[in-house]
Write an enzyme that holds these catalytic residues in place. Structure first.
Site, PDB file in Angstrom:
ATOM      1  N   GLY A  72       0.829  -1.209   0.000  1.00 17.38           N
ATOM      2  CA  GLY A  72       0.000   0.000   0.000  1.00 17.38           C
ATOM      3  C   GLY A  72       0.856   1.248   0.000  1.00 17.38           C
ATOM      4  CB  THR A  73       4.099   1.992   1.650  1.00 13.86           C
ATOM      5  OG1 THR A  73       3.629   1.775   2.982  1.00 13.86           O
ATOM      6  CG2 THR A  73       5.142   3.084   1.641  1.00 13.86           C
ATOM      7  CG  ASN A 152      -3.897   4.159  10.000  1.00 17.55           C
ATOM      8  OD1 ASN A 152      -4.265   5.247   9.550  1.00 17.55           O
ATOM      9  ND2 ASN A 152      -2.732   4.021  10.574  1.00 17.55           N
ATOM     10  CD  GLN A 182      -6.110  -0.302   8.107  1.00 14.27           C
ATOM     11  OE1 GLN A 182      -6.882  -1.238   8.349  1.00 14.27           O
ATOM     12  NE2 GLN A 182      -4.831  -0.346   8.432  1.00 14.27           N
ATOM     13  CB  SER A 202      -2.187  -3.001   1.430  1.00 11.81           C
ATOM     14  OG  SER A 202      -1.164  -3.819   1.935  1.00 11.81           O
ATOM     15  N   GLY A 203      -2.544  -6.068   0.173  1.00 13.77           N
ATOM     16  CA  GLY A 203      -2.975  -7.453   0.374  1.00 13.77           C
ATOM     17  C   GLY A 203      -3.027  -7.897   1.822  1.00 13.77           C
ATOM     18  CB  THR A 240      10.456  -9.596 -12.615  1.00 12.37           C
ATOM     19  OG1 THR A 240      11.505  -9.283 -13.527  1.00 12.37           O
ATOM     20  CG2 THR A 240       9.834 -10.929 -12.977  1.00 12.37           C
ATOM     21  CB  CYS A 325       4.169   3.182  10.869  1.00  9.81           C
ATOM     22  SG  CYS A 325       3.460   2.235   9.567  1.00  9.81           S
TER      23      CYS A 325
HETATM   24  N1  PLP Z   1      -2.421   3.318   4.357  1.00 13.36           N
HETATM   25  C1  PLP Z   1      -3.031   2.970   5.498  1.00 13.36           C
HETATM   26  C2  PLP Z   1      -4.278   3.676   5.902  1.00 13.36           C
HETATM   27  C3  PLP Z   1      -2.523   1.933   6.281  1.00 13.36           C
HETATM   28  O1  PLP Z   1      -3.135   1.602   7.410  1.00 13.36           O
HETATM   29  C4  PLP Z   1      -1.330   1.302   5.855  1.00 13.36           C
HETATM   30  C5  PLP Z   1      -0.717   0.238   6.668  1.00 13.36           C
HETATM   31  O2  PLP Z   1      -0.991   0.083   7.838  1.00 13.36           O
HETATM   32  C6  PLP Z   1      -0.737   1.696   4.649  1.00 13.36           C
HETATM   33  C7  PLP Z   1      -1.306   2.716   3.933  1.00 13.36           C
HETATM   34  C8  PLP Z   1       0.510   1.050   4.141  1.00 13.36           C
HETATM   35  O3  PLP Z   1       0.248  -0.238   3.627  1.00 13.36           O
HETATM   36  P1  PLP Z   1       1.426  -1.319   3.500  1.00 13.36           P
HETATM   37  O4  PLP Z   1       1.645  -1.861   4.869  1.00 13.36           O
HETATM   38  O5  PLP Z   1       0.891  -2.334   2.554  1.00 13.36           O
HETATM   39  O6  PLP Z   1       2.595  -0.601   2.974  1.00 13.36           O
END
Ligand code: PLP
Length: 380
Positions: A72-73, A152, A182, A202-203, A240, A325
């Site tokens: 997701g990042t 989140n 989320q 995000s998976g 890839t 985080c």
């Molecule tokens: N965005 C939100 C709202 C999240 O809660 C998170 C992860 O906790 C992310 C982005 C980042 O996702 P990823 O952990 O897949 O990088």
């Protein structure tokens, strides 16, 4: 207790059997490079395209509007930096909120150093964007509005369609990006009704594995890539493709129960949890009443988060005090909604999944009572 109780599903979820099987199959049998022209490669490519088609249909998008990323990042970085760099001739203002995930906030910080004008809106006491503030800020110079679907830490659901309407009413050329990490798989997301140009998911938040995410990008929108290379993922995300994790992601999406049914079921568990916690007489709720029923942020008054978390962990109950985080820092999200430091320092985030049960909630509440009793006695 022979089994732990996992209540930190906003941090990550347990991969489902379907996902594990799909990954294992690809690693053992379908390990070709999807860019290779012989059958091993063609099989791998077919797996990606089937997965892409499945995920695209799930959100009502076209296949070539889904770009797989590593998380997701990365999807957030790609959406925001990709738009900023593509559209900088049209304008340089980007609007977001102060309670976005660090993958958005730090990306915006970086863009500020490149000369972009970043405006972060403070939310109201429920963590919702103030639409009036957004209306005042949007102008012809605005190229992007980036707002998360679900916060989140709080579970607050943002009114994305209202944001879209404001952009339209103001005749702004701004694109709208939604970090749906989320919300994906928990709220019914259809691109046509949400009205966004870009959306990240995000998976590992929906029982797939870590290391896989996607960016939805409307066909009508152009962005710059942030990784240059062999031109995979329609030239938007080189590298890839990770076929096993892509297949696992699609399998996990396929294994999701119908979203509305799951939401109804989850609401019952959520209300049961709130009622039980309320009855302990030791809790205040930090999440708004209408939050996503998978996330409940509470404060255990008079008890700091860390010792509470550790005491619960010793009993096999795993939850967090907020974003994974944040690593020991005071929550900026709770600060932004106006909570006192005392309340922030005693916050706990309970984040659930379809696997949690009423019995687990009973066990959590019983343990909160016994731990706080013990700690009180210890304090004297
Ligand atoms: N965005 C939100 C709202 C999240 O809660 C998170 C992860 O906790 C992310 C982005 C980042 O996702 P990823 O952990 O897949 O990088």
């Amino acid at each position: 207790m022979d089994k732990h109780i996992y209540l930190d599903n906003s941090a990550t979820t347990k991969p489902c059997e379907e996902c594990i099987k799909a990954i294992e199959f690809c690693l053992k049998e379908n390990w070709g490079n999807p860019s290779s022209s012989y059958t091993l490669g063609i099989d791998a490519l077919e797996t990606i395209e089937k997965s892409r088609h499945f995920i695209a249909s799930f959100i009502g998008a076209k296949d070539d509007e889904i770009f797989f990323t590593s998380c997701g990042t990365e999807a957030n970085n790609l959406a925001i930096k990709g738009t900023a760099h593509k559209c900088r001739k049209r304008g340089n203002k980007i609007i977001s909120t102060t309670i976005e995930h660090p993958s958005v906030l730090n990306t915006l910080k970086q863009l500020e150093t490149e000369g972009f004008d970043v405006v972060l809106l403070s939310p109201d006491e429920n963590g919702k964007i103030r639409i009036d503030d957004l209306e005042k800020e949007i102008d012809k110079n605005t190229i992007l509005v980036s707002v998360m679907l679900v916060n989140n830490e709080l579970g607050t659901i943002q009114p994305i369609h209202k944001i879209k309407n404001i952009i339209k009413e103001k005749s702004s050329p701004a694109l709208i990006h939604c970090d749906a990490v989320q919300g994906f798989g928990k709220l019914p997301i259809k691109i046509s009704s949400l009205g966004v140009d870009l959306l990240s998911a995000s998976g590992h938040k929906i029982h797939a594995s870590k290391g896989i995410g996607f960016l939805y990008k409307s066909k009508s929108v152009n962005i710059n890539p942030i990784i240059d290379g062999g031109g995979q993922e329609f030239g938007i995300r080189s590298g890839t493709e990770c076929v096993p994790l892509i297949a696992g992601f699609s399998a996990a999406v396929n294994a999701l129960p119908p979203i509305e049914d799951a939401l109804e079921k989850q609401k019952k568990l959520y209300l049961y949890l709130k009622d039980k916690l309320q009855k302990t007489g030791r809790i205040v709720f930090n999440s708004p009443d209408d939050s996503l029923p998978y996330i409940l942020n509470i404060s255990v008054e008079g008890f700091k988060s860390e010792p509470m978390m550790n005491a619960l962990s010793a009993k096999g109950i795993f939850l967090s005090k907020g974003s994974a985080c944040a690593k020991g820092q005071r929550s900026y999200v709770l600060k932004e909604i106006g909570l006192s430091n005392d309340r922030i320092d005693s916050a706990l985030r309970i984040s659930m999944s379809r696997d949690n049960t009423f019995e687990e909630i009973d066990c959590l509440c019983e343990n909160i009572i016994s731990i706080t009793d013990k700690m009180r006695r210890f304090k004297g």
